[in-house]
Scaffold this motif. Structure first.
Motif, PDB file in Angstrom:
ATOM      1  N   MET A  59      -2.275   1.214  -8.131  1.00  0.00           N
ATOM      2  CA  MET A  59      -1.211   1.983  -7.495  1.00  0.00           C
ATOM      3  C   MET A  59       0.012   1.101  -7.297  1.00  0.00           C
ATOM      4  SD  MET A  59      -2.369   4.560  -4.444  1.00  0.00           S
ATOM      5  CE  MET A  59      -2.530   3.201  -3.350  1.00  0.00           C
ATOM      6  N   ASN A  69       3.128  -9.722  -8.369  1.00  0.00           N
ATOM      7  CA  ASN A  69       1.916  -8.895  -8.351  1.00  0.00           C
ATOM      8  C   ASN A  69       0.675  -9.749  -8.585  1.00  0.00           C
ATOM      9  OD1 ASN A  69       3.875  -6.963  -8.328  1.00  0.00           O
ATOM     10  ND2 ASN A  69       2.766  -5.566  -9.654  1.00  0.00           N
ATOM     11  N   GLY A 117       2.461   2.256  -4.916  1.00  0.00           N
ATOM     12  CA  GLY A 117       1.992   2.595  -3.582  1.00  0.00           C
ATOM     13  C   GLY A 117       1.713   4.081  -3.409  1.00  0.00           C
ATOM     14  N   ILE A 118       1.326   4.419  -2.177  1.00  0.00           N
ATOM     15  CA  ILE A 118       1.000   5.813  -1.867  1.00  0.00           C
ATOM     16  C   ILE A 118       2.228   6.692  -2.111  1.00  0.00           C
ATOM     17  CG2 ILE A 118       0.361   7.399  -0.018  1.00  0.00           C
ATOM     18  CD1 ILE A 118      -1.103   5.102   1.325  1.00  0.00           C
ATOM     19  N   GLY A 176       2.566   3.026   4.556  1.00  0.00           N
ATOM     20  CA  GLY A 176       1.578   1.985   4.299  1.00  0.00           C
ATOM     21  C   GLY A 176       1.112   1.318   5.577  1.00  0.00           C
ATOM     22  N   LEU A 201       0.834  -1.203   0.000  1.00  0.00           N
ATOM     23  CA  LEU A 201       0.000   0.000   0.000  1.00  0.00           C
ATOM     24  C   LEU A 201       0.870   1.255   0.000  1.00  0.00           C
ATOM     25  CD1 LEU A 201      -2.755   1.391   0.283  1.00  0.00           C
ATOM     26  CD2 LEU A 201      -2.591   1.079   2.734  1.00  0.00           C
ATOM     27  N   THR A 259       2.986   7.171  -5.768  1.00  0.00           N
ATOM     28  CA  THR A 259       1.994   8.027  -6.396  1.00  0.00           C
ATOM     29  C   THR A 259       2.227   9.487  -6.021  1.00  0.00           C
ATOM     30  OG1 THR A 259       0.486   6.168  -6.154  1.00  0.00           O
ATOM     31  CG2 THR A 259      -0.485   8.267  -6.766  1.00  0.00           C
ATOM     32  N   ILE A 290      -7.729  -3.750  -0.237  1.00  0.00           N
ATOM     33  CA  ILE A 290      -6.564  -2.857  -0.362  1.00  0.00           C
ATOM     34  C   ILE A 290      -5.518  -3.495  -1.277  1.00  0.00           C
ATOM     35  CG2 ILE A 290      -4.644  -1.776   0.863  1.00  0.00           C
ATOM     36  CD1 ILE A 290      -6.350  -1.621   3.321  1.00  0.00           C
ATOM     37  N   THR A 325      -2.600   1.412   6.876  1.00  0.00           N
ATOM     38  CA  THR A 325      -3.357   0.180   7.102  1.00  0.00           C
ATOM     39  C   THR A 325      -4.023   0.201   8.477  1.00  0.00           C
ATOM     40  OG1 THR A 325      -1.680  -0.970   5.825  1.00  0.00           O
ATOM     41  CG2 THR A 325      -3.210  -2.324   7.059  1.00  0.00           C
ATOM     42  N   SER A 378      -4.436  -1.637  -4.601  1.00  0.00           N
ATOM     43  CA  SER A 378      -3.061  -1.140  -4.713  1.00  0.00           C
ATOM     44  C   SER A 378      -2.360  -1.746  -5.913  1.00  0.00           C
ATOM     45  CB  SER A 378      -2.225  -1.468  -3.482  1.00  0.00           C
ATOM     46  OG  SER A 378      -2.955  -1.357  -2.331  1.00  0.00           O
TER      47      SER A 378
END
Lengths: 331, 292
Positions: free
Chosen positions: A302, B94, A305-306, A266, A254, A309, A294, A270, A298
């Motif tokens: 994404m 992934n 991840g955050i 992350g 995440l 991004t 999530i 979470t 993600s």
């Protein structure tokens, strides 16, 4: 590839140290000043961040673990048994816990040899589930399926466990940060990208595998060991819980896999999401449902991840600033 | 002596069900090269499908099986279209984590919708047994063995004798060559993912009258399927069948001959999985694995 960006710019160390210092102060001050709720939150935040850092360290070397509960569970059992069998108090008992986590992780690194990718992932999953069965089947040692309570007379104040967890998280974050500035980090990254090529460059993959996994195992075992002193009760389903494995992988994914800030962001995100779901829905089942969602979101939308991004969104701004600087120099 | 014979009979009957279960996972992997970490959840959905058909409409699980399998396959098609299709080119990890997430969502949605209560399906044949000399054989196990055999035979016939089946095998053998032959690889991926789900659901429908049905029954089944597929060699169907009978025999033997064996039998799949990955990652009949 702007891969060298992932460890942050080299000038950021003093600022980073300041941040770690502030986090350490908060780690001590919040549980001391706060309510039991704050203590609980700090403990969970510290645990989740440690798990995320531990998982991400292994992932940095291309070792994707689907069994981080192995190390958590071993750490929990080691701490509990040191307390119950030998009367070791809270803090000293964490050392054998970490040692056991590191030893089993190193053993895993050796026996899985050159297994990579999905094969390594499946091996870790099998190991954690196998240990759960062993824990159930050895009641003399582990209390079996009925579980064990930790010696109540030895139990520290919850506040202390929270401080140790949160401080531990800060220390391990700092350790990961310092490691990212050493050749060790680049060797791991080379292994992740191409193990054969890294071997050509004179890297001994096995040595790095053992080191990185032992470190990862020790960190997760630390988290497990502290948590058992806070929780007080352990059974195989708690120790080798799939939930822990999921928590360990969800933070980095995440937040941003293979980055320094990603696992921390992350992990905390979470925890926030888990708390919000608990407030809205109130049931345990929903948190796993949300974790699954999530993971899906993600990975699909994404992949960086955050953190990745945010970096991308900020990129035009930083670039413009750099361009302005060059223009200034040129004029 | 009769204990050994009983043990052998039990493991052969169990091996039939395991074969069906693992062939689904193996086929999906062979074609798409993606290990379906949500496979256990398709088994669970199949078991619930059979349970609801039986408890709400009084339909026998075996009669409900085709409909349940098709229903779960359609559901898998939705999963494929909305999630997996987008990450087909992403690193394997992934795909694994995505399917892991899908599995978590399905599992916990089931727990919320249908509660975590253990349920079971009663059929006329699930409680009876017949005796052959000293050997006791439950009818339910005979039924599952026969149905599994028929389904696997049909699958093999389809894979080898029909245009679509051959196309699927072509993609499994060599993706690029299959593209050059004009095969729509994406459609084969979808088809194999649906087949994988359908086989899982069929296994689940039969497990519904042998085991207890819970939202969390999928995970142990997933691990067992892994163990079988890895034991036999990823992507090899004959290997998978051999692996299924080997695991069934190992589990049954442990349950019969080891003190506290029923509990330890739970761990056989993990031991086999770890052991094979460490000592012979290509399995007994598999191709070389990509270790790097």
């Amino acid at each position: 590839m702007n891969a060298n960006r992932e460890s942050g710019s080299p000038t950021s160390l003093p600022i980073a140290l300041l941040c770690y210092g502030a986090a350490a102060v908060a780690a001590v001050a919040l549980p001391l000043a706060g309510s039991p709720l704050a203590v609980n939150l700090m403990l969970r935040a510290g645990s989740i961040v440690m798990l995320a850092i531990s998982w991400n360290l292994a992932a940095n070397a291309g070792l994707i673990s689907l069994g981080h509960s192995t190390f958590w569970g071993l750490g929990s059992y080691a701490a509990l048994l040191m307390g119950n069998r030998f009367g070791w108090p809270f803090l000293p008992s964490i050392l054998p816990a970490m040692a056991l986590g590191a030893a089993v992780a190193a053993l895993l690194a050796v026996i899985t040899g050159r297994l990579r990718g999905i094969y390594f992932a499946i091996a870790t999953l099998a190991l954690s589930e196998g240990l759960r069965v062993i824990a159930v089947m050895l009641p003399d040692l582990t209390g079996g399926g009925a579980g064990l309570f930790i010696d109540q007379t030895l139990r520290p104040e919850p506040r202390l466990t929270a401080i140790v967890t949160a401080l531990g998280a800060v220390c391990f974050a700092l350790l990961a940060h310092l490691l990212s500035r050493t050749p060790f980090h680049y060797a791991c990254r080379a292994m992740r990208n191409n193990e054969h090529a890294s071997q050509m460059l004179g890297i001994n993959p096995l040595r790095f595998r053992i080191t990185v996994l032992a470190l990862s195992g020790a960190i997760a075992a630390f988290a497990g060991g502290v948590n058992i002193w806070y929780g007080g009760f352990l059974d195989p389903d708690i120790g080798f819980d799939l939930h822990i494995t999921i928590l360990a992988q969800i933070g980095p994914i995440l937040g941003g896999i293979h980055t320094l800030a990603g696992p921390i962001i992350g992990g905390l995100a979470t925890l926030l999401i888990a708390e919000l779901t608990r407030m809205w829905f109130g049931e345990q089942g929903y948190s796993l449902l949300v974790y699954g969602a999530i993971l899906i979101v993600s990975i699909m939308y994404m992949p960086n991840g955050i953190y990745g991004t945010l970096r991308r969104l900020c990129a035009p701004w930083t670039k413009r600033r750099a361009a302005a600087k060059t223009a200034l120099v040129a004029s | 002596m009769s204990m050994l014979l009983q043990c052998l009979v039990d493991s052969i009957l169990l091996g039939g069900l395991y074969s069906l279960m693992a062939v689904g996972l193996s086929l999906g992997f062979g074609v798409t090269r993606i290990i379906n970490f949500a496979y256990g959840e398709f088994i669970m959905l199949g078991a619930y499908g059979a349970f609801f058909c039986s408890s709400l409409a009084g339909i026998d699980p075996l009669i409900a099986l085709p409909a349940v399998a098709i229903g779960v396959a359609l559901f898998a098609a939705i999963v494929f279209e909305f999630s997996l299709r987008r990450v087909l080119r992403a690193p394997a990890i992934n795909q694994i984590l995505l399917l892991f997430g899908v599995g978590l969502v399905i599992q916990n949605l089931a727990a919320i919708l249908w509660t975590g209560d253990a349920r079971s399906v009663e059929t006329p044949y699930s409680l009876t047994a017949r005796e052959f000399g000293d050997i006791n054989v439950p009818d339910g196990r005979i039924v599952t063995f026969l149905v599994a055999t028929v389904l696997i035979a049909a699958l093999l016939w389809w894979l080898h004798r029909t245009e679509l089946g051959r196309a699927i095998r072509a993609v499994a053998q060599n993706r690029d060559a299959a593209v050059l032959m004009g095969i729509n690889v994406m459609r084969m991926y979808l088809l194999s993912f649906m087949l994988n789900a359908a086989l899982g659901a069929a296994t689940g429908a039969m497990a519904s009258f042998l085991l207890t049905v819970t939202p969390f029954m999928g995970f142990p089944m997933l691990i067992k399927s892994f163990a079988i597929v890895v034991l036999g060699g990823l992507g090899s169907i004959p290997g998978t069948l051999a692996g299924a009978f080997l695991l069934a025999f190992a589990e049954t033997a442990v349950a019969y001959y080891v003190p506290d064996g029923i509990g330890w039998a739970e761990g056989v799949a993990f031991a086999v999985l770890l052991g094979v990955l460490i000592f012979r990652p290509r399995g007994i009949l598999g191709q070389a694995v990509e270790v790097a």
